[in-house]
Design an enzyme around this catalytic site. Structure first.
Site, PDB file in Angstrom:
ATOM      1  CE1 TYR A 200     -71.661 -77.178  17.009  1.00  0.00           C
ATOM      2  CE2 TYR A 200     -70.559 -79.196  17.640  1.00  0.00           C
ATOM      3  CZ  TYR A 200     -70.924 -77.906  17.917  1.00  0.00           C
ATOM      4  OH  TYR A 200     -70.562 -77.348  19.102  1.00  0.00           O
TER       5      TYR A 200
ATOM      6  CE1 TYR B 246     -68.034 -75.018  17.779  1.00  0.00           C
ATOM      7  CE2 TYR B 246     -68.432 -73.181  19.263  1.00  0.00           C
ATOM      8  CZ  TYR B 246     -68.649 -74.494  18.890  1.00  0.00           C
ATOM      9  OH  TYR B 246     -69.496 -75.273  19.632  1.00  0.00           O
TER      10      TYR B 246
END
Lengths: 144, 400
Positions: B308, B358
């Site tokens: 991430y 994202y």
């Protein structure tokens, strides 16, 4: 406003101020009087910032507010050059820092009284107070 | 959790773009239908759903059940903290399947920042809306929730600004010069951009980036530049979790879940800046040990990692937090060994949040599945084990 410190009453005349709860109001009330205080467990002496309702060390619920020396050192910092809120359009560049107090706890704060580029990790600082509205004063820090 | 008891049988996604002319609800529907089609399932067979809580996920399972005509869900759960809980939603889905609470669980993430507000802006949504007029000017009163009232008044309002504090601390703690830190962060951003240039689904597919372009990008929150921060976009991802037995009946190449974890300790919720120990330790090392021991694999077994990356600092530190590189050594490792094709551990082979899109870690899970099926646009030869991990310690290890 050389030396950064957003002051948070920049563009569009908006001030960004903390909402207060029963738990947090004494911190801001002290700041309005130019004092930096940290919540302290009366049972075991643990200092906790931001305040929580129970002492994480002894689970006591009897608290006072310790008057901090106002001395500390920069633990980390960032020079913010891009405003993420319209209220900050006129404030950039400004310095946000984590300051580790001599008493131990770390605060999120701003560094004022020096050019942003002169701030370093480990730099000794002391509390300075900035009034942002009639009711609200924020603890800032400046080079010691 | 029993390794290989549960598998991912299908993945689906929408196009990713800065603005798509559809609502998050519509995007979620497309991703879920696409994941079910990939699994060879009728969506009517779905009986479980997992997602992130609001305000991260705005499309509820009720909205999807209604729109997709699903007869009944027997299990649904949400995890807080958005992408920092990327392993949690999978752990909950897997636990539900092992416990017999559901048979086919869809995990999804849909995002319309063009309609719901950009994460890099603090005004116009949440606590950033003016709440009081004083002397002709409107004030922002920041409600005390999650310690925001102690940070926002100083202008610390966005994740990118917060992670600048971590990056500066990393630099100081390990005695780096600013140039050394920039080289490390840039190595990650440039490697991921190169992956994205070969990924036709990546938003940055046609935008090469060299060192000059990286270094010339404007500073947002020092030491983080524009290209150290993730994209802001619309899009949706979904994947189908089911028992290993069902997955094998559906397809020849299921991707098995070896382990999935969530973790929470004081002030180590995402962006918990008030942690009392070392700021750089974003989660207890025991959580990483649990991830690997539960999976029954070692670091050496991992062929590819999808970390991430709301900022380029996160994959840098995750290499250390998950134990691939010793603490304080990743800055040199990424500069010398890199994370690109042929490196010891390719990282964010889809381009990541910096250069694909994202989607709160969910697109990293999808890329790990493609790697283990052998269908990535940046295929790691012979990839058998993949780790998908968030900086705050929620993660999964998957295998073919």
């Amino acid at each position: 406003m050389s030396g950064g410190g957003a002051g948070m009453s920049g563009g569009e005349g908006m001030a960004i101020v903390p909402g207060m709860t029963e738990l947090t109001r004494p911190y801001w009330d002290a700041a309005a009087e130019g004092r930096l205080v940290i919540r302290e467990c009366r049972g075991c002496g643990r200092l906790q910032h931001p305040p929580v309702p129970a002492c994480p060390a002894c689970h006591g619920a009897d608290f006072g507010w310790r008057e901090a020396s106002g001395e500390g050192a920069v633990y980390s910092y960032t020079i913010i050059r891009h405003a993420t809120h319209a209220a900050l359009a006129d404030a950039i560049p400004y310095v946000v820092a984590l300051v580790e107090l001599a008493e131990g706890p770390r605060l999120v704060t701003g560094i004022t009284g020096c050019p942003p580029e002169s701030v370093t990790v480990g730099m000794p600082v002391r509390a300075a107070f900035r009034r942002v509205t009639d009711e609200v004063t924020l603890p800032y820090f400046e080079p010691a | 959790m029993t390794p290989r008891a549960v598998a991912i049988a299908g993945i689906g996604q929408t196009a990713y773009a800065r603005a798509l002319p559809r609502t998050a609800w519509e995007l979620a529907i497309e991703a879920v239908l696409s994941a079910c089609a990939d699994a060879g399932l009728d969506v009517a067979e779905v009986d479980g759903m997992c997602r992130f809580t609001e305000p991260f996920e705005t499309v509820s399972e009720a909205m999807l059940v209604r729109a997709l005509g699903i007869g009944e869900l027997s299990f649904f759960a949400q995890a807080p903290h958005g992408g920092e809980a990327l392993g949690a939603v999978l752990a909950q889905a897997a636990a539900a399947i092992e416990a017999g609470l559901a048979r086919i669980v869809v995990v999804y993430r849909a995002l319309s920042q063009s309609q719901g507000g950009r994460f890099g802006r603090a005004d116009g949504r949440g606590p950033g809306v003016a709440t009081r007029a004083s002397g002709g000017a409107a004030d922002i009163i920041v409600p005390e929730t999650g310690n925001l009232s102690f940070a926002w008044p100083y202008g610390l309002m966005s994740p990118g600004q917060l992670f600048a504090l971590w990056a500066t601390r990393y630099e100081a703690a390990h005695g780096l010069t600013r140039d050394q830190l920039t080289t490390a962060l840039g190595s990650i951003a440039i490697a991921q951009r190169a992956y994205a240039n070969r990924n036709p689904n990546a938003m940055m597919r046609d935008r090469p980036m060299d060192w000059e372009a990286y270094q010339n990008a404007r500073m947002i929150s020092e030491p983080l530049r524009l290209f150290d921060l993730c994209l802001e976009n619309d899009g949706a991802c979904a994947y189908v979790v089911t028992s290993a037995e069902t997955a094998r009946a559906l397809r020849d190449d299921p991707v098995y879940v070896l382990s999935a974890t969530q973790t929470l300790s004081p002030y180590r919720e995402p962006m918990g800046i008030y942690v009392q120990g070392d700021l750089l330790e974003l989660f207890p090392p025991a959580a990483a040990e649990r991830l690997f021991s539960g999976a029954g694999v070692t670091r050496k077994d991992v062929d590819v990692a999808e970390f991430y990356d709301a900022t380029s600092y996160m994959p840098l530190r995750s290499l250390e937090s998950y134990g691939f590189v010793p603490d304080g050594k990743a800055w040199r490792y990424v500069a010398e060994q890199g994370t690109g094709p042929g490196s010891p551990l390719p990282v964010n082979t889809h381009g990541g949040h910096l250069s694909e899109a994202y989607l709160h870690g969910m697109n990293g899970v999808l890329e790990a599945v493609r790697q283990l099926r052998g269908t990535s646009f940046n295929q790691v030869p012979g990839a058998e084990v993949a780790l998908v991990g968030a900086p705050a310690g929620s993660a999964t290890i998957l295998a073919r």
